[in-house]
Design a protein around this motif. Sequence first.
Motif, PDB file in Angstrom:
ATOM      1  N   THR A  38     -10.552  -6.220   5.435  1.00  0.00           N
ATOM      2  CA  THR A  38     -11.276  -5.303   4.568  1.00  0.00           C
ATOM      3  C   THR A  38     -10.459  -4.028   4.416  1.00  0.00           C
ATOM      4  OG1 THR A  38     -12.447  -4.312   6.425  1.00  0.00           O
ATOM      5  CG2 THR A  38     -13.486  -6.228   5.363  1.00  0.00           C
ATOM      6  N   ASN A  39     -10.937  -3.112   3.598  1.00  0.00           N
ATOM      7  CA  ASN A  39     -10.232  -1.850   3.401  1.00  0.00           C
ATOM      8  C   ASN A  39     -10.130  -1.057   4.698  1.00  0.00           C
ATOM      9  OD1 ASN A  39      -9.811  -2.326   0.733  1.00  0.00           O
ATOM     10  ND2 ASN A  39     -11.564  -1.151   0.026  1.00  0.00           N
ATOM     11  N   GLU A  40     -11.113  -1.193   5.574  1.00  0.00           N
ATOM     12  CA  GLU A  40     -11.076  -0.472   6.837  1.00  0.00           C
ATOM     13  C   GLU A  40      -9.977  -1.003   7.751  1.00  0.00           C
ATOM     14  OE1 GLU A  40     -14.154  -1.766   5.688  1.00  0.00           O
ATOM     15  OE2 GLU A  40     -14.614   0.175   4.782  1.00  0.00           O
ATOM     16  N   ASP A  41      -9.619  -2.290   7.601  1.00  0.00           N
ATOM     17  CA  ASP A  41      -8.593  -2.885   8.444  1.00  0.00           C
ATOM     18  C   ASP A  41      -7.187  -2.519   7.990  1.00  0.00           C
ATOM     19  OD1 ASP A  41     -10.588  -4.162   9.861  1.00  0.00           O
ATOM     20  OD2 ASP A  41     -10.488  -5.975   8.645  1.00  0.00           O
ATOM     21  N   VAL A  42      -7.038  -2.185   6.725  1.00  0.00           N
ATOM     22  CA  VAL A  42      -5.723  -1.937   6.160  1.00  0.00           C
ATOM     23  C   VAL A  42      -5.513  -0.431   6.040  1.00  0.00           C
ATOM     24  CG1 VAL A  42      -4.261  -2.310   4.146  1.00  0.00           C
ATOM     25  CG2 VAL A  42      -5.841  -4.080   4.867  1.00  0.00           C
ATOM     26  N   THR A  45      -4.478   2.968   4.496  1.00  0.00           N
ATOM     27  CA  THR A  45      -4.406   3.356   3.097  1.00  0.00           C
ATOM     28  C   THR A  45      -3.235   4.270   2.809  1.00  0.00           C
ATOM     29  OG1 THR A  45      -5.900   5.205   3.522  1.00  0.00           O
ATOM     30  CG2 THR A  45      -6.882   3.138   2.731  1.00  0.00           C
ATOM     31  N   GLN A  91      -2.467   8.800  -3.640  1.00  0.00           N
ATOM     32  CA  GLN A  91      -3.027   7.623  -4.309  1.00  0.00           C
ATOM     33  C   GLN A  91      -3.304   7.917  -5.773  1.00  0.00           C
ATOM     34  OE1 GLN A  91      -6.431   6.571  -1.941  1.00  0.00           O
ATOM     35  NE2 GLN A  91      -5.209   5.568  -0.377  1.00  0.00           N
ATOM     36  N   ASN A 130      -9.793   4.561 -12.033  1.00  0.00           N
ATOM     37  CA  ASN A 130      -9.331   4.798 -10.667  1.00  0.00           C
ATOM     38  C   ASN A 130      -8.815   6.225 -10.491  1.00  0.00           C
ATOM     39  OD1 ASN A 130      -9.995   2.258  -9.717  1.00  0.00           O
ATOM     40  ND2 ASN A 130      -8.016   1.389 -10.276  1.00  0.00           N
TER      41      ASN A 130
END
Length: 191
Positions: A50-54, A56, A128, A165
């Motif tokens: 998930t985004n929390e695992d990767v 940023t 980003q 975005n």
Amino acid sequence: MKKHVFAALIFLLVAGGACVAQSDQPTLAELARKHRQEEKSLAVKAKVLTNEDVATSTPSAQMQSAPAVSSSASAATSAPAFSGADKAKSADKASNTGKSPAATGSAASKDAREVAELKQKLSTYKQQQEGWKQSVKKYEDLLANETSDFRRQMYQDALQGDKQNVQAMQDRIDQAQSDLEKAEKASSQGH
């Protein structure tokens, strides 16, 4: 007649050999069972990211912000030397607020850490957003030079998504700046 017997015998031997050769291979049902078992074992071993695992942020951004965070955290956590008058003032201040001087010092270091984390988050959001802006520029350039209607439609869809975005990142930046201002204000009032 003998020719027919020999022909039948040769036919039976060839057909029998073919049947024996086929029996060594697994059937379609056996292959399907094996495939299902492999999928189940892979599903058990596979982990959904998930985004929390990767992470940023990019590694270079982490390296740049790590010294700033560690220096601000070490400066905030180092114990200042108090003179006798300063100790009395801090004790009076602490008694007025109901906190010990150590408690106010830990609150200040917590505020300093929070400010440093918010600055890092803000920096990450800006990086980003810059990436999305570059993508918008790329699709605008592609769209300007494209003659195929299909590709133009694809570029327009991608451009619209990238613009959304950019706006979402701007909203995150605005929120992070607001949180940072509040944290800096709370940190300055704590001193």
